[in-house]
Design a protein around this motif. Structure first.
Motif, PDB file in Angstrom:
ATOM      1  N   ASN A 156      15.590  19.460  -9.192  1.00  0.00           N
ATOM      2  CA  ASN A 156      16.748  20.020  -8.508  1.00  0.00           C
ATOM      3  C   ASN A 156      17.115  21.373  -9.106  1.00  0.00           C
ATOM      4  O   ASN A 156      16.966  21.589 -10.314  1.00  0.00           O
ATOM      5  N   ALA A 157      17.600  22.279  -8.258  1.00  0.00           N
ATOM      6  CA  ALA A 157      17.904  23.638  -8.720  1.00  0.00           C
ATOM      7  C   ALA A 157      18.963  23.623  -9.811  1.00  0.00           C
ATOM      8  O   ALA A 157      18.863  24.360 -10.798  1.00  0.00           O
ATOM      9  N   ASN A 158      19.973  22.779  -9.661  1.00  0.00           N
ATOM     10  CA  ASN A 158      21.055  22.729 -10.652  1.00  0.00           C
ATOM     11  C   ASN A 158      20.525  22.275 -12.000  1.00  0.00           C
ATOM     12  O   ASN A 158      20.932  22.795 -13.050  1.00  0.00           O
ATOM     13  N   GLU A 159      19.601  21.322 -11.984  1.00  0.00           N
ATOM     14  CA  GLU A 159      19.018  20.826 -13.239  1.00  0.00           C
ATOM     15  C   GLU A 159      18.058  21.860 -13.828  1.00  0.00           C
ATOM     16  O   GLU A 159      18.077  22.113 -15.031  1.00  0.00           O
ATOM     17  N   TYR A 160      17.227  22.469 -12.977  1.00  0.00           N
ATOM     18  CA  TYR A 160      16.226  23.411 -13.478  1.00  0.00           C
ATOM     19  C   TYR A 160      16.881  24.653 -14.071  1.00  0.00           C
ATOM     20  O   TYR A 160      16.455  25.151 -15.112  1.00  0.00           O
ATOM     21  N   LEU A 161      17.934  25.146 -13.423  1.00  0.00           N
ATOM     22  CA  LEU A 161      18.620  26.344 -13.897  1.00  0.00           C
ATOM     23  C   LEU A 161      19.737  26.026 -14.884  1.00  0.00           C
ATOM     24  O   LEU A 161      20.589  26.879 -15.161  1.00  0.00           O
ATOM     25  N   GLN A 162      19.761  24.788 -15.381  1.00  0.00           N
ATOM     26  CA  GLN A 162      20.677  24.369 -16.456  1.00  0.00           C
ATOM     27  C   GLN A 162      22.144  24.530 -16.080  1.00  0.00           C
ATOM     28  O   GLN A 162      22.997  24.738 -16.932  1.00  0.00           O
ATOM     29  N   GLY A 163      22.431  24.443 -14.791  1.00  0.00           N
ATOM     30  CA  GLY A 163      23.819  24.524 -14.337  1.00  0.00           C
ATOM     31  C   GLY A 163      24.466  25.877 -14.516  1.00  0.00           C
ATOM     32  O   GLY A 163      25.691  25.992 -14.412  1.00  0.00           O
ATOM     33  N   ASN A 164      23.664  26.910 -14.773  1.00  0.00           N
ATOM     34  CA  ASN A 164      24.238  28.254 -14.961  1.00  0.00           C
ATOM     35  C   ASN A 164      24.726  28.796 -13.619  1.00  0.00           C
ATOM     36  O   ASN A 164      23.932  28.977 -12.683  1.00  0.00           O
ATOM     37  N   PRO A 165      26.018  29.082 -13.477  1.00  0.00           N
ATOM     38  CA  PRO A 165      26.545  29.512 -12.165  1.00  0.00           C
ATOM     39  C   PRO A 165      25.965  30.838 -11.683  1.00  0.00           C
ATOM     40  O   PRO A 165      25.784  31.033 -10.474  1.00  0.00           O
ATOM     41  N   LEU A 166      25.665  31.763 -12.606  1.00  0.00           N
ATOM     42  CA  LEU A 166      25.122  33.063 -12.204  1.00  0.00           C
ATOM     43  C   LEU A 166      23.719  32.916 -11.623  1.00  0.00           C
ATOM     44  O   LEU A 166      23.400  33.485 -10.573  1.00  0.00           O
ATOM     45  N   TRP A 167      22.878  32.132 -12.285  1.00  0.00           N
ATOM     46  CA  TRP A 167      21.504  31.941 -11.799  1.00  0.00           C
ATOM     47  C   TRP A 167      21.495  31.185 -10.474  1.00  0.00           C
ATOM     48  O   TRP A 167      20.706  31.506  -9.580  1.00  0.00           O
ATOM     49  N   ILE A 168      22.372  30.195 -10.348  1.00  0.00           N
ATOM     50  CA  ILE A 168      22.457  29.451  -9.084  1.00  0.00           C
ATOM     51  C   ILE A 168      22.945  30.372  -7.964  1.00  0.00           C
ATOM     52  O   ILE A 168      22.492  30.282  -6.815  1.00  0.00           O
ATOM     53  N   GLN A 169      23.859  31.282  -8.303  1.00  0.00           N
ATOM     54  CA  GLN A 169      24.349  32.238  -7.306  1.00  0.00           C
ATOM     55  C   GLN A 169      23.228  33.168  -6.838  1.00  0.00           C
ATOM     56  O   GLN A 169      23.150  33.505  -5.657  1.00  0.00           O
ATOM     57  N   TYR A 170      22.359  33.598  -7.768  1.00  0.00           N
ATOM     58  CA  TYR A 170      21.205  34.425  -7.382  1.00  0.00           C
ATOM     59  C   TYR A 170      20.391  33.734  -6.293  1.00  0.00           C
ATOM     60  O   TYR A 170      19.972  34.359  -5.313  1.00  0.00           O
ATOM     61  N   VAL A 171      20.150  32.433  -6.464  1.00  0.00           N
ATOM     62  CA  VAL A 171      19.300  31.686  -5.537  1.00  0.00           C
ATOM     63  C   VAL A 171      19.985  31.511  -4.186  1.00  0.00           C
ATOM     64  O   VAL A 171      19.340  31.594  -3.123  1.00  0.00           O
ATOM     65  N   LYS A 172      21.288  31.294  -4.183  1.00  0.00           N
ATOM     66  CA  LYS A 172      22.007  30.976  -2.945  1.00  0.00           C
ATOM     67  C   LYS A 172      22.474  32.206  -2.173  1.00  0.00           C
ATOM     68  O   LYS A 172      22.861  32.087  -1.006  1.00  0.00           O
ATOM     69  N   THR A 173      22.449  33.384  -2.789  1.00  0.00           N
ATOM     70  CA  THR A 173      23.002  34.578  -2.145  1.00  0.00           C
ATOM     71  C   THR A 173      22.319  34.936  -0.823  1.00  0.00           C
ATOM     72  O   THR A 173      23.003  35.224   0.162  1.00  0.00           O
ATOM     73  N   PRO A 174      20.965  34.936  -0.709  1.00  0.00           N
ATOM     74  CA  PRO A 174      20.351  35.303   0.583  1.00  0.00           C
ATOM     75  C   PRO A 174      20.761  34.384   1.731  1.00  0.00           C
ATOM     76  O   PRO A 174      21.035  34.855   2.844  1.00  0.00           O
ATOM     77  N   LEU A 175      20.819  33.070   1.463  1.00  0.00           N
ATOM     78  CA  LEU A 175      21.226  32.132   2.512  1.00  0.00           C
ATOM     79  C   LEU A 175      22.701  32.299   2.854  1.00  0.00           C
ATOM     80  O   LEU A 175      23.093  32.235   4.024  1.00  0.00           O
ATOM     81  N   ALA A 176      23.538  32.534   1.820  1.00  0.00           N
ATOM     82  CA  ALA A 176      24.970  32.701   2.063  1.00  0.00           C
ATOM     83  C   ALA A 176      25.253  33.973   2.860  1.00  0.00           C
ATOM     84  O   ALA A 176      26.205  34.018   3.657  1.00  0.00           O
ATOM     85  N   THR A 177      24.440  35.007   2.671  1.00  0.00           N
ATOM     86  CA  THR A 177      24.637  36.266   3.401  1.00  0.00           C
ATOM     87  C   THR A 177      24.477  36.057   4.906  1.00  0.00           C
ATOM     88  O   THR A 177      25.199  36.660   5.710  1.00  0.00           O
ATOM     89  N   LEU A 178      23.551  35.183   5.293  1.00  0.00           N
ATOM     90  CA  LEU A 178      23.294  34.928   6.713  1.00  0.00           C
ATOM     91  C   LEU A 178      23.988  33.663   7.219  1.00  0.00           C
ATOM     92  O   LEU A 178      23.875  33.337   8.407  1.00  0.00           O
ATOM     93  N   GLY A 179      24.673  32.959   6.329  1.00  0.00           N
ATOM     94  CA  GLY A 179      25.381  31.739   6.743  1.00  0.00           C
ATOM     95  C   GLY A 179      24.460  30.554   6.959  1.00  0.00           C
ATOM     96  O   GLY A 179      24.746  29.680   7.786  1.00  0.00           O
ATOM     97  N   TYR A 180      23.354  30.483   6.197  1.00  0.00           N
ATOM     98  CA  TYR A 180      22.373  29.408   6.349  1.00  0.00           C
ATOM     99  C   TYR A 180      22.391  28.439   5.164  1.00  0.00           C
ATOM    100  O   TYR A 180      21.374  27.821   4.852  1.00  0.00           O
ATOM    101  N   GLU A 181      23.519  28.292   4.489  1.00  0.00           N
ATOM    102  CA  GLU A 181      23.551  27.448   3.287  1.00  0.00           C
ATOM    103  C   GLU A 181      23.113  26.017   3.555  1.00  0.00           C
ATOM    104  O   GLU A 181      22.458  25.395   2.717  1.00  0.00           O
ATOM    105  N   ALA A 182      23.478  25.474   4.737  1.00  0.00           N
ATOM    106  CA  ALA A 182      23.163  24.080   5.059  1.00  0.00           C
ATOM    107  C   ALA A 182      22.165  23.972   6.203  1.00  0.00           C
ATOM    108  O   ALA A 182      22.087  22.932   6.854  1.00  0.00           O
ATOM    109  N   SER A 183      21.386  25.029   6.434  1.00  0.00           N
ATOM    110  CA  SER A 183      20.442  25.024   7.556  1.00  0.00           C
ATOM    111  C   SER A 183      18.991  24.883   7.131  1.00  0.00           C
ATOM    112  O   SER A 183      18.152  24.459   7.929  1.00  0.00           O
ATOM    113  N   TYR A 184      18.676  25.264   5.889  1.00  0.00           N
ATOM    114  CA  TYR A 184      17.286  25.258   5.437  1.00  0.00           C
ATOM    115  C   TYR A 184      17.167  24.562   4.081  1.00  0.00           C
ATOM    116  O   TYR A 184      18.040  24.704   3.220  1.00  0.00           O
ATOM    117  N   ASP A 185      16.060  23.838   3.929  1.00  0.00           N
ATOM    118  CA  ASP A 185      15.667  23.319   2.617  1.00  0.00           C
ATOM    119  C   ASP A 185      14.698  24.312   1.990  1.00  0.00           C
ATOM    120  O   ASP A 185      13.840  24.876   2.676  1.00  0.00           O
TER     121      ASP A 185
END
Length: 231
Positions: A134-163
């Motif tokens: 899981n991303a949260n486990e792999y990135l050690q729960g670091n909020p900045l690193w998790i934000q890096y991963v989620k930013t492209p999907l959040a920009t287009l509003g696809y947070e819950a549309s793609y795995d």
């Protein structure tokens, strides 16, 4: 009146070292004689300090052993749970990605420093799996690193549309997170060309070419010089 029938007091009184105590008949009690208590206290006071220290050390050692055993048991349980989840995620990735990462239509490659990430997008509920974890486990729960991963999907509003399924290697977790971000952005371009403008405005399609500058001969680091001495 009732005479104390404590066996210890009996022995002490028969040897002449103790005195019997008398109590009322209502509540017969058994107590050590005053002289016996004095003898016991004198024995404790006369015991060598080495024996006392050894006893204390043994008690501390036993406590440490108990805590270590508890930690080992908890660690074993955590490892078993982690192995189970990894095996489940491995089965999930293999079932969802027949033919591997390169055979999927929506895929992208991202790089940052010495990290390289291969990313695959599939329609789903927003799961992010990195190296079968899981991303949260792999990135050690670091909020900045998790934000890096989620930013492209959040920009287009696809947070819950793609795995998102990721294979990443090289570098540290910070560089890997930024490489994954670039890979996701490039994979989103294959979904639709209209995604290019919003992603480009956010700077998510630009490959960050900055790397650590090499050390120079005669210097301590890339730019740092040794202290100047006039004489």
């Amino acid at each position: 009146m009732h005479i104390c029938t404590c066996p210890v007091d009996r022995e002490m009184s028969s040897e002449g070292n103790g005195a019997l105590l008398f109590f009322s008949d209502a509540k017969p009690q058994y107590h050590l004689s005053v002289s016996l208590m004095a003898i016991r206290s004198s024995c404790l006071s006369n015991s060598s300090p080495e024996i006392v220290l050894e006893g204390r050390r043994a008690a501390v050692f036993e406590r440490r052993l108990k805590t270590e055993r508890k930690h080992k048991q908890s660690n074993r349980k955590a490892r078993e749970i982690e192995l189970e989840t990894r095996e489940d995620l491995l089965k999930l990735v293999k079932s969802r990605l027949p033919g591997g990462f390169a055979a999927q239509p929506l895929h992208g490659t991202g790089r940052r420093k010495s990290a390289s990430a291969r990313v695959v997008l599939q329609e789903g509920s927003g799961k992010i799996i990195i190296n079968y974890r899981n991303a949260n486990e792999y990135l050690q729960g670091n909020p900045l690193w998790i934000q890096y991963v989620k930013t492209p999907l959040a920009t287009l509003g696809y947070e819950a549309s793609y795995d998102i399924f990721v294979k990443v290697e090289g570098g540290g977790l910070s560089g890997q997170a930024q490489a994954i971000s670039l890979g996701i952005a490039r994979a989103l371009l294959k979904v639709s060309d209209s995604h290019r403008k919003p992603l480009k405005e956010e700077g998510l399609l630009t490959r960050d070419a900055r790397v650590v500058e090499r050390k120079k001969v005669g210097l301590k680091k890339a730019r740092k010089r040794p202290q100047f001495s006039k004489r």
